[in-house]
Design an enzyme around this catalytic site. Structure first.
Site, PDB file in Angstrom:
ATOM      1  N   SER A   1       8.127 -10.869   1.837  1.00 28.02           N
ATOM      2  CA  SER A   1       8.946 -11.068   0.627  1.00 28.02           C
ATOM      3  C   SER A   1       8.151 -11.631  -0.555  1.00 28.02           C
ATOM      4  O   SER A   1       8.669 -12.471  -1.305  1.00 28.02           O
ATOM      5  CB  SER A   1      10.166 -11.938   0.942  1.00 28.02           C
ATOM      6  OG  SER A   1      10.944 -11.340   1.963  1.00 28.02           O
TER       7      SER A   1
ATOM      8  N   GLY B   1       5.703  -5.325   0.684  1.00 28.10           N
ATOM      9  CA  GLY B   1       6.576  -4.197   0.971  1.00 28.10           C
ATOM     10  C   GLY B   1       7.484  -3.908  -0.216  1.00 28.10           C
ATOM     11  O   GLY B   1       7.116  -3.195  -1.151  1.00 28.10           O
ATOM     12  N   GLY B   2       8.671  -4.504  -0.190  1.00 24.57           N
ATOM     13  CA  GLY B   2       9.718  -4.209  -1.179  1.00 24.57           C
ATOM     14  C   GLY B   2       9.243  -4.209  -2.630  1.00 24.57           C
ATOM     15  O   GLY B   2       9.498  -3.254  -3.375  1.00 24.57           O
TER      16      GLY B   2
ATOM     17  N   HIS C   1       1.022  -3.656  12.049  1.00 20.52           N
ATOM     18  CA  HIS C   1       2.175  -4.189  11.308  1.00 20.52           C
ATOM     19  C   HIS C   1       3.267  -4.534  12.326  1.00 20.52           C
ATOM     20  O   HIS C   1       3.422  -3.844  13.338  1.00 20.52           O
ATOM     21  CB  HIS C   1       2.666  -3.140  10.308  1.00 20.52           C
ATOM     22  CG  HIS C   1       3.665  -3.682   9.336  1.00 20.52           C
ATOM     23  ND1 HIS C   1       4.974  -3.894   9.684  1.00 20.52           N
ATOM     24  CD2 HIS C   1       3.538  -4.089   8.044  1.00 20.52           C
ATOM     25  CE1 HIS C   1       5.621  -4.400   8.638  1.00 20.52           C
ATOM     26  NE2 HIS C   1       4.768  -4.529   7.632  1.00 20.52           N
TER      27      HIS C   1
ATOM     28  N   ASN D   1       2.632  -1.790   0.643  1.00 24.58           N
ATOM     29  CA  ASN D   1       3.003  -0.997   1.817  1.00 24.58           C
ATOM     30  C   ASN D   1       4.350  -0.340   1.528  1.00 24.58           C
ATOM     31  O   ASN D   1       5.377  -1.004   1.535  1.00 24.58           O
ATOM     32  CB  ASN D   1       3.094  -1.930   3.033  1.00 24.58           C
ATOM     33  CG  ASN D   1       3.613  -1.214   4.265  1.00 24.58           C
ATOM     34  OD1 ASN D   1       3.696   0.003   4.309  1.00 24.58           O
ATOM     35  ND2 ASN D   1       3.968  -1.993   5.277  1.00 24.58           N
ATOM     36  N   TRP D   2       4.289   0.952   1.272  1.00 25.83           N
ATOM     37  CA  TRP D   2       5.537   1.658   0.903  1.00 25.83           C
ATOM     38  C   TRP D   2       6.411   1.954   2.116  1.00 25.83           C
ATOM     39  O   TRP D   2       7.539   2.421   1.966  1.00 25.83           O
ATOM     40  CB  TRP D   2       5.197   2.968   0.189  1.00 25.83           C
ATOM     41  CG  TRP D   2       4.660   2.807  -1.196  1.00 25.83           C
ATOM     42  CD1 TRP D   2       4.209   1.663  -1.794  1.00 25.83           C
ATOM     43  CD2 TRP D   2       4.529   3.850  -2.182  1.00 25.83           C
ATOM     44  NE1 TRP D   2       3.797   1.915  -3.071  1.00 25.83           N
ATOM     45  CE2 TRP D   2       3.975   3.254  -3.339  1.00 25.83           C
ATOM     46  CE3 TRP D   2       4.789   5.213  -2.204  1.00 25.83           C
ATOM     47  CZ2 TRP D   2       3.701   3.985  -4.501  1.00 25.83           C
ATOM     48  CZ3 TRP D   2       4.519   5.936  -3.347  1.00 25.83           C
ATOM     49  CH2 TRP D   2       3.978   5.324  -4.495  1.00 25.83           C
ATOM     50  N   LYS D   3       5.879   1.750   3.299  1.00 25.40           N
ATOM     51  CA  LYS D   3       6.624   2.054   4.545  1.00 25.40           C
ATOM     52  C   LYS D   3       7.146   3.497   4.513  1.00 25.40           C
ATOM     53  O   LYS D   3       6.515   4.356   3.915  1.00 25.40           O
ATOM     54  CB  LYS D   3       7.758   1.036   4.750  1.00 25.40           C
ATOM     55  CG  LYS D   3       7.265  -0.398   4.631  1.00 25.40           C
ATOM     56  CD  LYS D   3       8.263  -1.393   5.111  1.00 25.40           C
ATOM     57  CE  LYS D   3       7.733  -2.791   4.830  1.00 25.40           C
ATOM     58  NZ  LYS D   3       8.502  -3.830   5.462  1.00 25.40           N
TER      59      LYS D   3
ATOM     60  N   GLU E   1       1.695 -12.120   8.409  1.00 25.33           N
ATOM     61  CA  GLU E   1       3.046 -11.739   8.005  1.00 25.33           C
ATOM     62  C   GLU E   1       4.064 -12.290   8.998  1.00 25.33           C
ATOM     63  O   GLU E   1       4.332 -11.656  10.034  1.00 25.33           O
ATOM     64  CB  GLU E   1       3.171 -10.220   7.961  1.00 25.33           C
ATOM     65  CG  GLU E   1       2.212  -9.551   7.004  1.00 25.33           C
ATOM     66  CD  GLU E   1       2.747  -8.194   6.559  1.00 25.33           C
ATOM     67  OE1 GLU E   1       2.922  -8.014   5.354  1.00 25.33           O
ATOM     68  OE2 GLU E   1       3.016  -7.349   7.423  1.00 25.33           O
TER      69      GLU E   1
ATOM     70  N   GLU F   1       6.281  -4.009  12.362  1.00 29.70           N
ATOM     71  CA  GLU F   1       7.214  -2.899  12.634  1.00 29.70           C
ATOM     72  C   GLU F   1       6.614  -1.934  13.655  1.00 29.70           C
ATOM     73  O   GLU F   1       7.322  -1.364  14.474  1.00 29.70           O
ATOM     74  CB  GLU F   1       7.577  -2.192  11.316  1.00 29.70           C
ATOM     75  CG  GLU F   1       8.497  -3.069  10.473  1.00 29.70           C
ATOM     76  CD  GLU F   1       8.410  -2.867   8.978  1.00 29.70           C
ATOM     77  OE1 GLU F   1       7.863  -1.842   8.525  1.00 29.70           O
ATOM     78  OE2 GLU F   1       8.882  -3.758   8.239  1.00 29.70           O
TER      79      GLU F   1
ATOM     80  N   GLY G   1      10.857  -8.412   4.549  1.00 27.28           N
ATOM     81  CA  GLY G   1      12.040  -7.661   4.122  1.00 27.28           C
ATOM     82  C   GLY G   1      13.323  -8.481   4.151  1.00 27.28           C
ATOM     83  O   GLY G   1      14.415  -7.936   4.026  1.00 27.28           O
TER      84      GLY G   1
END
Ligand code: PEP
Length: 249
Positions: A212, A233-234, A94, A9-11, A166, A96, A172
């Protein structure tokens, strides 16, 4: 048999040139072809990536969608549009989106329906906040999210969904749920699916862990009985790390 999956997930990261560079670098990595590998870039990259990914084993996902086909919904993107640029999966719910855009599980359930109607596959996210875990209501929270978002589906429809657990406190933050903590929740999710539908469906649904995930912790997490991979993500923004994650089963 359920699939092992790594979804990146590149956000809201990377412009056109930066995105092209990262995807080109990812395509040079040894990606385990037995693992379903998915990339969810921002919308602007989708059409181009569809072309760049042809002939590869990597599938495209969107990070969100609207629940109507078309109309006066300024700023929104429909599933029909996503499908027309080669998208196969849509991340829904998600944390977010839930936190910053006030999406609740009922709203997300309409999106789930819409994605399935267009024969794409939802990656339905759930997870508790740190406060909810501290209060000991994490099981209740997740059960409610899963019930409201998914349990209106029939068995066939549910089989086309992927679930991502998640915990918000691990997204993150660099803090990862321990394999035991993650396994406990994944097993719980499977148990409520078994109760609502049947044990066979529960066994067949891929449940990803997100929070993470990186090459240094992925192998241990993915080795857990009910963890079928990661929503990342990261670490998905680094080509080498992303490649390594697909080789961590
Ligand atoms: C995510 O965005 O779904 C996520 C899990 O992020 P990170 O891997 O950076 O914690």
């Amino acid at each position: 048999m359920r699939k092992n999956i790594v979804a990146g997930n590149w956000k809201m990261n990377l412009d056109i040139n930066e995105g092209d560079t990262l995807l080109s670098n990812i395509l040079e990595q040894p990606i385990d072809s037995a693992v379903t590998t998915i990339i969810a870039p921002p919308f602007i990259h989708l059409e181009r990536f569809h072309q760049m990914l042809s002939g590869s084993n990597i599938a495209l996902a969107a990070q969100n969608c609207h629940n109507q086909v078309s109309g006066a919904y300024t700023g929104e993107v429909s599933v029909k549009m996503l499908k027309s640029v080669g998208v196969q999966y849509v991340i829904l719910g998600h944390s977010e989106r839930r936190d910053y855009f006030n999406e609740d599980s009922i709203t997300i359930s309409y999106k789930v329906n819409h994605v399935l109607e267009h024969e794409l596959r939802p990656i339905y996210c759930c997870g508790e906040s740190l406060e909810q875990r501290k209060e000991g209501v994490h099981f209740d929270t997740i059960e409610k999210q899963i019930k409201q978002g998914l349990f209106h589906l029939n068995e066939m429809e549910l089989r086309n969904c992927i679930i991502a657990y998640e915990p918000i406190w691990a997204i993150g933050t660099g803090e990862t749920a321990s394999p035991e903590q993650a396994q406990e929740i994944h097993e719980f999710i499977r148990s409520i699916i078994a109760k609502q539908y049947n044990p066979m469906v529960a066994e067949e649904i891929s449940i990803l862990y997100g929070g993470s995930v990186k090459p240094s912790n992925a192998r241990e997490l993915f080795a857990s009985k009910d963890i079928d991979g990661g929503l990342v993500g990261g670490a998905s923004l680094d080509a080498q790390s992303f490649g390594q994650l697909t080789n961590s089963f």
